[in-house]
Write an enzyme that holds these catalytic residues in place. Structure first.
Site, PDB file in Angstrom:
ATOM      1  N   HIS A 265       0.785  -1.079  -0.029  1.00  0.00           N
ATOM      2  CA  HIS A 265       0.036   0.005  -0.006  1.00  0.00           C
ATOM      3  C   HIS A 265       0.922   1.329   0.061  1.00  0.00           C
ATOM      4  CE1 HIS A 265      -3.703   2.351   1.187  1.00  0.00           C
ATOM      5  NE2 HIS A 265      -2.667   3.195   1.701  1.00  0.00           N
ATOM      6  N   GLU A 266       1.793   1.221   0.950  1.00  0.00           N
ATOM      7  CA  GLU A 266       2.578   2.519   1.098  1.00  0.00           C
ATOM      8  C   GLU A 266       3.640   2.707  -0.291  1.00  0.00           C
ATOM      9  OE1 GLU A 266       1.842   4.605   3.162  1.00  0.00           O
ATOM     10  OE2 GLU A 266       0.339   3.285   4.317  1.00  0.00           O
TER      11      GLU A 266
END
Ligand code: ZN
Length: 502
Positions: A265-266
């Site tokens: 995600h990051e």
């Protein structure tokens, strides 16, 4: 010939440096700073934010902006120059409405409140957090009034994160989504073939989790020469320029999903930051078009890529090699179903795709009611719990797993949550276009190749930074406005297959 535009860029560069310095302090505060450093850190951040605000709203910037605007008026309307001027003008008008005194107070209070949140969350004690949050909400109420008149008190907050978006539009799209998501979750519970996710809940060595996450992030295209990863309570991405965009990850020694999908995600956010055109560096355009567009990039990497079957065709053998005793006997299909298990769970960041938006709608409803003055801060735990029961049929055992789970409110980020759901919708809309443009995408992903995908994202999304407002960008790339349809179709298809619903 472009004197004034250059002057504007120099001013923006100085403002950017102040913002970036404050971001470094913020990154440090949430990663390595000893707890004792907090009160002085709050003042340091507030000072830099105040200076940046003063410079951005100065008469000097206003005059330079006017002159630069005249100077670039004959250029291509989509050129960097024209778009930088337009974006700065919008931000200038918005920031001029907000007094400098409010800005430094806001950043001083939120730095302290974030710290209080960490403690209150550790103690699962909302009462400890309540007076701090009351201060933040009061500051946000003042902020809203700087933008009067408005259609809805939540509009100025939403507009800060998702430029151009109205509360009524979010309500409309959520009203369309809510019953369909609730139906899907119910169908899965009532008719779905059960999925066993237990193999993900075992001891997994943290160092090995870290290394595998880095390997995946690198493969996706996150450049560690211009980034790094550290540990935090609440994962985030932060950039200090296109050549330094950092991620943080949280690790659970007894559950594989937290760090694995958190890192992807990051990395999605960070690749956006690293992909912005160097021409836009040291301006406020490197932030990206909006948080919704940002979230479309992170949710795409986490879910459309990271929770897909083709992705694990490529990476599952490797994961089995890293964790032979835990996964050696688990076949690919069982693993794929496990990482997509639908659960009525407590924690938003760990929610599956079918329930995720329900967590967001709950927060959106609470925030709008809070800003409308219909509920008070003291009532939040009770309202949170009753909505969790209504939407997800579960009750948090304590406030740490309930109303205290997210950092956002302590940072003053009220109006932020809807952008996560908008990002989910936009990611699905973009994905349709990506699959059209890269017909053998699944095969590439099965081979662990992400070069074409990254190039597409760079070309169509990343390089532009905030040159286009979010809905304009979406329209340019996909040919249509925001729609819930592609996302719902994607969810239906995916879970019909996984839970054998048809
Ligand atoms: Zn995110």
């Amino acid at each position: 010939m472009s004197d004034k535009y250059q002057q504007l860029r120099e001013l923006l560069g100085e403002i950017f440096d102040l913002e970036a310095a404050s971001a470094v302090l913020h990154w440090d505060q949430r990663t390595y700073m000893p707890p004792g450093g907090n009160s002085v850190r709050a003042l340091q951040i507030a000072t830099l934010k105040r200076l940046a605000h003063e410079k951005f709203t100065s008469d000097e910037l206003g005059a330079t902006l006017e002159a630069a605007k005249a100077e670039v008026s004959s250029l291509d309307p989509d050129s960097d120059e024209v778009r930088v001027v337009q974006k700065v003008e919008r931000d200038f008008d918005r920031k001029r409405k907000v007094p400098t005194k409010w800005v430094s107070e806001f950043f001083r209070i939120t730095a302290l409140t974030e710290h209080a949140w960490v403690k209150a969350r550790a103690n699962a004690d909302f009462a400890q957090f309540q007076p701090h949050l009351e201060e933040v909400v009061e500051l946000r109420r003042q902020y809203i009034e700087f933008f009067a008149p408005y259609d809805h008190p939540y509009d100025p907050l939403l507009d800060y994160f998702e430029p151009g978006m109205k509360t009524s539009e979010v309500k409309a799209v959520f009203n369309e989504l809510r019953p369909r998501q609730v139906d899907l979750v119910q169908d899965i519970a009532e008719r779905g073939t059960p999925v066993d996710g237990s193999m993900l809940h075992q001891p997994f060595d943290e160092g090995k989790q870290w290394d595998f996450g880095v390997e995946v992030a690198k493969a996706l295209g996150y450049d560690f020469e211009r980034g790094r990863q550290d540990k935090t309570i609440h994962p985030f991405t932060i950039g200090f320029g296109v050549d330094d965009v950092r991620i943080t990850t949280r690790f659970d020694p007894n559950y594989l999903g937290t760090a694995l999908f958190g890192t992807m995600h990051e990395a999605g956010h960070a690749m956006y930051g690293q992909g912005v055109s160097p021409n836009l560096d040291r301006t406020n355009l490197i932030e990206g078009a909006s948080l919704g567009i940002h979230e479309s990039q992170s949710r795409m990497m986490e879910n459309l890529v990271g929770r897909s079957r083709p992705f694990w065709v490529a990476f599952y053998p490797r994961l089995q090699e890293v964790f032979p005793s835990q996964l050696g006997e688990v076949d690919l299909e069982s693993f794929y179903r496990a990482i997509n298990k639908v659960e009525r769970s407590l924690i938003r960041v760990e929610a599956d795709e079918a329930t995720y938006n329900l967590h967001i709608m709950l927060r959106f409803e609470i925030e709008t009611a809070l800003m409308e003055g219909k509920i008070s801060v003291g009532e939040l735990p009770e309202i949170w719990n009753s909505k969790m029961e209504e939407y997800l049929g579960i009750l948090p055992p304590d406030d740490a797993k309930g109303v205290l789970q997210d950092v956002h409110w302590s940072s003053g980020y009220i109006g932020y949550f809807p952008t996560y759901a908008l990002g989910n919708l936009m990611a699905s809309q973009l994905w349709i276009k990506i699959e059209e443009d890269i017909p053998n995408l699944s095969r590439q992903i099965e081979r662990g190749e992400f070069g074409d995908l990254l190039a597409w994202l760079r070309e169509n999304i990343h390089q532009h930074g905030a040159k286009f407002e979010p809905m304009e960008l979406l329209q340019r790339v996909t040919g249509s406005g925001l729609s819930a349809e592609p996302y719902m179709r994607y969810l239906r298809n995916k879970y019909t297959d996984i839970y054998k619903l048809s």
